[in-house]
Design a protein around this motif. Sequence first.
Motif, PDB file in Angstrom:
ATOM      1  N   TYR A   1       1.994  -9.316   8.557  1.00 36.05           N
ATOM      2  CA  TYR A   1       2.229  -9.441   9.926  1.00 36.05           C
ATOM      3  C   TYR A   1       1.647 -10.154  10.518  1.00 36.05           C
ATOM      4  N   ILE A   2       0.364 -10.634  10.232  1.00 35.52           N
ATOM      5  CA  ILE A   2      -0.394 -11.658  10.892  1.00 35.52           C
ATOM      6  C   ILE A   2       0.320 -12.988  10.863  1.00 35.52           C
TER       7      ILE A   2
ATOM      8  N   TYR B   1      -3.361  -3.308  14.072  1.00 36.17           N
ATOM      9  CA  TYR B   1      -2.605  -3.193  13.242  1.00 36.17           C
ATOM     10  C   TYR B   1      -1.181  -2.032  13.461  1.00 36.17           C
ATOM     11  N   PRO B   2      -0.112  -2.255  13.410  1.00 37.43           N
ATOM     12  CA  PRO B   2       0.937  -1.568  13.708  1.00 37.43           C
ATOM     13  C   PRO B   2       1.227  -0.457  12.528  1.00 37.43           C
ATOM     14  N   ASP B   3       2.110   0.546  12.571  1.00 39.83           N
ATOM     15  CA  ASP B   3       2.438   1.438  11.548  1.00 39.83           C
ATOM     16  C   ASP B   3       3.485   0.758  10.687  1.00 39.83           C
ATOM     17  N   PHE B   4       3.340   0.438   9.600  1.00 35.50           N
ATOM     18  CA  PHE B   4       4.151  -0.369   8.465  1.00 35.50           C
ATOM     19  C   PHE B   4       5.476   0.625   7.869  1.00 35.50           C
ATOM     20  N   THR B   5       5.374   1.828   8.255  1.00 30.56           N
ATOM     21  CA  THR B   5       6.002   2.770   7.379  1.00 30.56           C
ATOM     22  C   THR B   5       7.171   3.395   8.528  1.00 30.56           C
TER      23      THR B   5
ATOM     24  N   VAL C   1       0.747  -1.212   0.010  1.00 30.73           N
ATOM     25  CA  VAL C   1       0.055  -0.074  -0.089  1.00 30.73           C
ATOM     26  C   VAL C   1       0.945   1.340   0.098  1.00 30.73           C
ATOM     27  N   GLU C   2       1.962   1.212   0.387  1.00 31.74           N
ATOM     28  CA  GLU C   2       2.945   2.131   0.256  1.00 31.74           C
ATOM     29  C   GLU C   2       3.072   2.890  -1.084  1.00 31.74           C
ATOM     30  N   SER C   3       3.020   1.996  -2.097  1.00 35.50           N
ATOM     31  CA  SER C   3       3.334   2.272  -3.615  1.00 35.50           C
ATOM     32  C   SER C   3       1.997   3.243  -4.045  1.00 35.50           C
ATOM     33  N   PHE C   4       1.041   3.372  -3.220  1.00 35.78           N
ATOM     34  CA  PHE C   4      -0.053   4.217  -3.916  1.00 35.78           C
ATOM     35  C   PHE C   4      -0.058   5.763  -3.419  1.00 35.78           C
ATOM     36  N   LYS C   5      -0.701   6.432  -4.458  1.00 35.77           N
ATOM     37  CA  LYS C   5      -0.535   8.125  -4.359  1.00 35.77           C
ATOM     38  C   LYS C   5      -1.380   8.569  -3.257  1.00 35.77           C
ATOM     39  N   ASN C   6      -2.637   7.833  -3.216  1.00 35.19           N
ATOM     40  CA  ASN C   6      -3.638   7.941  -2.040  1.00 35.19           C
ATOM     41  C   ASN C   6      -4.216   6.700  -1.811  1.00 35.19           C
ATOM     42  N   GLU C   7      -4.829   6.737  -0.345  1.00 32.74           N
ATOM     43  CA  GLU C   7      -5.662   5.519   0.134  1.00 32.74           C
ATOM     44  C   GLU C   7      -6.771   5.045  -0.968  1.00 32.74           C
ATOM     45  N   VAL C   8      -6.632   3.925  -1.447  1.00 26.00           N
ATOM     46  CA  VAL C   8      -7.554   3.381  -2.121  1.00 26.00           C
ATOM     47  C   VAL C   8      -8.472   2.439  -1.522  1.00 26.00           C
ATOM     48  N   SER C   9      -9.860   2.556  -1.325  1.00 22.75           N
ATOM     49  CA  SER C   9     -10.748   1.635  -0.611  1.00 22.75           C
ATOM     50  C   SER C   9     -10.740   0.368  -1.328  1.00 22.75           C
TER      51      SER C   9
END
Lengths: 408, 408
Positions: B40-41, B343-347, B22-30
């Motif tokens: 992570y799981i 969920y933790p912050d993945f960044t 998801v880091e590769s996205f310009k904006n959040e995509v639902s």
Amino acid sequence: MSSQSNAFSTQPYKGTRDFYPVESFKNEVSGLHSKAKQSYIFDTFRKVLIQWGFQEYSTSLIEHTELFREKSGDELADRALYHFVDKGERNIALRPELTPSLARIISDQFGNLKFPLRWFSIDNCFRYERPQKGRLREFWQVEVDVVGLEAGGIEGEIMALVCEMFKAFGAKAASYTIKYNHRKLLDEWIETNGWSEQKQALYGILDDWFKLSDEQQKAQLSAILPLGVVAKIIDTVNQEGEGWQEYQTLAKNYPELTIVQNLLAQQYPDVQTIFTPAIIRGQAYYTGLIFECFDMNSNNPRSLFGGGRFDNLLELFGKHSPAIGFAPGEVPFGEFLENWGLYPDFTTRKKAGIMLESQESLVNAYHDLIPKLKAQDYIIELDYQYDRSENKRYESLKKRGCDLIGKI
Amino acid sequence: MSSQSNAFSTQPYKGTRDFYPVESFKNEVSGLHSKAKQSYIFDTFRKVLIQWGFQEYSTSLIEHTELFREKSGDELADRALYHFVDKGERNIALRPELTPSLARIISDQFGNLKFPLRWFSIDNCFRYERPQKGRLREFWQVEVDVVGLEAGGIEGEIMALVCEMFKAFGAKAASYTIKYNHRKLLDEWIETNGWSEQKQALYGILDDWFKLSDEQQKAQLSAILPLGVVAKIIDTVNQEGEGWQEYQTLAKNYPELTIVQNLLAQQYPDVQTIFTPAIIRGQAYYTGLIFECFDMNSNNPRSLFGGGRFDNLLELFGKHSPAIGFAPGEVPFGEFLENWGLYPDFTTRKKAGIMLESQESLVNAYHDLIPKLKAQDYIIELDYQYDRSENKRYESLKKRGCDLIGKI
């Protein structure tokens, strides 16, 4: 581990493998596949890739059959593809490779993505093939791609990444060779010399080059080209004479080759790299740098993996973006690690065995001992064999790899 | 993300998911699925399991169809199973669950293994079902089993492990409940009370208990048993009256229940645990302790996963070994983590962006800067946009999550 199709067989399906925790075995059993080794391969690749700014994605094993039929257009689709009709009459297939799914998911989100993408995936694929050493029906691949960068520095970065991966596994520079070439350069060389009509045949011979004897190389070339040309091509592949001079001069039209050469020479001077017209990488879709890594073990001197530039990645979906990538497979790479003794000892983690005196001791153990051992990073194994002698229980825990053994 | 079966669709096959970085996205995509969340799981489960002395194995997605037909013997085999005939006329299937493969590989190496086995596997399964929230055609499961230990302390260890798993994800005790029961106790209770003829019907009602209203519970019980008995059963499930006394008295015949009770009370006093006859765990094969974990989120108070003792694990292969286990699925567990914001912050990893001045700078960067940044544990991202202004390149690297940005 031959396969049987009768009911209640304990064998895996032909060409697939069961990966065991080898620590669970009383003695070494030959032919077993180790889950720890497989995980070590994936974890090490993953570590290096994340360090180099790559991000992981994954897709489903099942895709619509068309994705593979249209892309390959060759015999793979019908011969080696696992394809079926589902209960909703959809044509579905188990992916035989990871790249088409990558193209699909990038195309699906094309406008939303921040290019360049440095993406990787570690997933399994299926091909219906006659199982043999190094070729199985189910295998894993590490698909590594950079999407959105034209030819240039990224070619150098990709080659550096390949060297870093070998390094991460502790591979000595003497254990592998990287051979590289350039598809457009090769085509220009063929065209300049007026061999365009023989291009496909020449591709075929160069692709097999290192598997052919000197005589075979000569005989196959002679069948399609005049003798003088045959000598020139052999010289060029051997990096000799005017032919090689000409190839190097033409190479200057592709500055990414200079970057690759300089970077490898400076940063990885011990790594054996060979720039040669005799690297083709079969598939038609490469459009620039191509490379292939070889195991230098004299018992098994074969190709490990390869890759290159394929700027037509998204063509099937009517989109365009330059791309470069490679895809090591865990089967040949695992054999490489085995050949060179590069697997670490997987039993090094501290393990504590706790003999419980009675069922009630469990509650006591959790109260105090277990938290203490966990804080010291021990893996914990509880032993419930209340009826056995302490000696026997001690021996049994010892055999299970416990270096600290206590009773409660 | 609806599925289409036309050629060149960019959609995944119905009921399967694409997992993106998801880091590769310009904006959040639902509606996007995050690979980082899925990893992570799995990584968190894996970490806890290894800490508790469990070892990983894995098997192929393809098995001989018989393995699932013979085991389940119910409608699953024909309705929800993906089964095919391969090009060699073998009947093959995509596994709908992981346990049968576990039984197969243990049986194959039965004499070579050091029991008890503490084994786990994290793998995908396929079921042909109508996709809906929380139910997909492709899903992953974490299969956790201890094989070779009779009922006793291990029941306590398994329940402690379940609590430790929730803890590892940072789940508060208020966010989940563990309900547990015992199959043999339940059968003894039914037999003692003379309800053996109604056993299957009673199983069905108890299995649905928490989905039924008070009226429905009463109505369904009344349809098979006299009114006095109905009241007694309702009392027992509500932990009231003589019925409940009787159930508790019978429970003393199964000392593992006392261990579970004591251990949970001492070690995890905040965790809500409920001992109740209204936990059945559908499948017929359980033979002792059974339990089920529920998400306590009021928006989505549903079952997360469950498990229990199934001493007939190896029956199909003519072998015997006691076994106990459970299998969290990543779909419901992922929703649990989402519901409770776990969920933790993945960044958070340090990321350095390097603007290269020209193609030649790459070689310089590798010489000195890159090794230094790697030594400081930076993830490295190289930027090749030589033609763009420094400001624009800086902004672009910033957007890509680089906290340290330099030029060379």
